[in-house]
Design a protein around this motif. Structure first.
Motif, PDB file in Angstrom:
ATOM      1  N   PRO A  85      69.543   3.900  26.416  1.00 16.22           N
ATOM      2  CA  PRO A  85      68.573   2.916  26.893  1.00 16.22           C
ATOM      3  C   PRO A  85      69.261   1.806  27.682  1.00 16.22           C
ATOM      4  O   PRO A  85      69.591   0.744  27.142  1.00 16.22           O
ATOM      5  N   VAL A  86      69.499   2.062  28.957  1.00 16.66           N
ATOM      6  CA  VAL A  86      70.218   1.110  29.805  1.00 16.66           C
ATOM      7  C   VAL A  86      69.394   0.816  31.054  1.00 16.66           C
ATOM      8  O   VAL A  86      69.082   1.733  31.817  1.00 16.66           O
TER       9      VAL A  86
ATOM     10  N   GLY B   7      70.944  -3.246  28.019  1.00 20.13           N
ATOM     11  CA  GLY B   7      71.220  -1.863  27.668  1.00 20.13           C
ATOM     12  C   GLY B   7      72.045  -1.752  26.407  1.00 20.13           C
ATOM     13  O   GLY B   7      72.608  -2.736  25.915  1.00 20.13           O
ATOM     14  N   ILE B   8      72.106  -0.524  25.880  1.00 22.27           N
ATOM     15  CA  ILE B   8      72.924  -0.211  24.705  1.00 22.27           C
ATOM     16  C   ILE B   8      73.581   1.136  24.956  1.00 22.27           C
ATOM     17  O   ILE B   8      72.920   2.101  25.353  1.00 22.27           O
ATOM     18  N   LYS B   9      74.874   1.193  24.715  1.00 19.55           N
ATOM     19  CA  LYS B   9      75.602   2.455  24.866  1.00 19.55           C
ATOM     20  C   LYS B   9      76.797   2.424  23.936  1.00 19.55           C
ATOM     21  O   LYS B   9      77.476   1.399  23.825  1.00 19.55           O
TER      22      LYS B   9
ATOM     23  N   MET C  85      74.757  -4.515  26.010  1.00 18.34           N
ATOM     24  CA  MET C  85      75.025  -4.991  27.362  1.00 18.34           C
ATOM     25  C   MET C  85      74.046  -6.121  27.667  1.00 18.34           C
ATOM     26  O   MET C  85      72.836  -5.943  27.531  1.00 18.34           O
ATOM     27  N   LEU C  86      74.588  -7.264  28.096  1.00 15.90           N
ATOM     28  CA  LEU C  86      73.763  -8.422  28.392  1.00 15.90           C
ATOM     29  C   LEU C  86      73.946  -8.863  29.834  1.00 15.90           C
ATOM     30  O   LEU C  86      74.862  -8.398  30.530  1.00 15.90           O
ATOM     31  N   ASP C  87      73.052  -9.761  30.272  1.00 16.78           N
ATOM     32  CA  ASP C  87      73.181 -10.289  31.621  1.00 16.78           C
ATOM     33  C   ASP C  87      74.526 -10.990  31.780  1.00 16.78           C
ATOM     34  O   ASP C  87      75.149 -11.412  30.810  1.00 16.78           O
ATOM     35  N   GLY C  88      74.950 -11.109  33.046  1.00 20.68           N
ATOM     36  CA  GLY C  88      76.256 -11.719  33.304  1.00 20.68           C
ATOM     37  C   GLY C  88      77.409 -10.779  33.056  1.00 20.68           C
ATOM     38  O   GLY C  88      78.553 -11.229  32.876  1.00 20.68           O
ATOM     39  N   ASP C  89      77.124  -9.470  33.016  1.00 19.65           N
ATOM     40  CA  ASP C  89      78.162  -8.445  32.798  1.00 19.65           C
ATOM     41  C   ASP C  89      78.829  -8.560  31.431  1.00 19.65           C
ATOM     42  O   ASP C  89      79.946  -8.074  31.229  1.00 19.65           O
ATOM     43  N   ARG C  90      78.148  -9.216  30.476  1.00 18.58           N
ATOM     44  CA  ARG C  90      78.723  -9.402  29.144  1.00 18.58           C
ATOM     45  C   ARG C  90      78.393  -8.223  28.232  1.00 18.58           C
ATOM     46  O   ARG C  90      77.308  -7.644  28.311  1.00 18.58           O
TER      47      ARG C  90
END
Length: 279
Positions: A225-226, A250-252, A257-262
């Protein structure tokens, strides 16, 4: 807005009928359905307390993703042979917990290939409905079982043979950056089996024909789910930063996975007490 507070565990994973990974985050007695939060704001704050995931003792430092030091040195599941199964020493009579070893090491294991951004070999104890939770934990988009073996030691010996020709590690940064190109895992499996044939013959000679059974399982695809992959991975460190807030994109694997490439590896913080808020 919904709030939860408690010690977390690694996300529980499964796959639905379309092989889309499903994630549940245990927080104390609550379980958060994480797939439903994609696109929403999520906040987490570390309270400063860690409880061992095995004995629940309050500990200042977490070892092996959630254990106190005493459990690290006492439990069979924390022994070196868990990381290096070829070092399994149950038959030598030196297993830390023989009953645990009997239940977890003296049972069938599967040797597999997985595409986690690069192709790797690995081992797992369970393949349910064609999908292993370990494949999801590693963020594999493709996987194929190579063989079933009789115990953990044998799986380690077989994996060691394959490691001469293929990696056994996942590059987590590569895994998180994008969905990798498809690989013909079935063809690669056959090629590798030819390369390790002599090693497998030696294992069979020592442990018997029942030690190894080549499987005919097909390769499978796994989806995640990304909404958006990070372009440049920036890892969140709760020990240093204490908290974070942002849009869940997203999650992997075991990563959010969060905004700001975090990104944050939730498994790393097993046993940490967190205050979690979703909106």
């Amino acid at each position: 807005m919904t709030s939860y507070t408690g010690n977390i565990r690694k996300m529980q994973v499964s796959a639905n009928s379309d092989n889309l990974a499903q994630y549940v985050l245990p927080v104390g007695q609550d379980k958060i359905q994480m797939n439903a939060l994609i696109g929403q704001t999520i906040s987490m704050q570390y309270t400063g307390q860690i409880h061992c995931v095995h004995c629940a003792t309050l500990t200042k430092k977490s070892f092996n993703q959630g254990y106190c030091y005493r459990c690290l040195t006492k439990l069979a599941q924390c022994d070196t042979c868990i990381i290096k199964p070829e070092l399994c020493h149950y038959d030598a009579g030196t297993c830390r917990e023989p009953k645990w070893g009997e239940a977890n090491c003296l049972s069938d294991h599967f040797v597999y290939l997985a595409n986690t951004g690069t192709i790797k070999v690995g081992i797992t104890r369970h393949v349910t409905d064609g999908v292993s939770s370990r494949w999801i934990d590693q963020g594999a988009t493709q996987a194929i079982a190579i063989m079933r073996v009789q115990n953990r030691l044998t799986s380690g010996l077989v994996e060691t043979a394959f490691k001469s020709f293929i990696a056994d590690k996942t590059n987590w940064r590569t895994m998180l950056k994008s969905a990798p190109e498809q690989t013909d895992l079935a063809a690669l499996k056959e090629s590798l089996l030819e390369q390790v044939e002599n090693d497998l013959d030696e294992i069979i000679e020592e442990y018997g024909f029942q030690a190894i059974e080549i499987t005919d399982s097909p390769a499978i695809d796994i989806h995640y789910p990304v909404q958006q992959y990070p372009e440049k991975v920036k890892s969140i460190n709760l020990d240093k930063d204490g908290e974070f807030s942002g849009t869940l994109l997203g999650i992997k694997g075991q990563y959010l996975m969060l905004d700001g490439d975090r990104v944050i590896n939730m498994r790393k913080y097993s046993g940490y007490e967190l205050a979690v808020t979703t909106a």
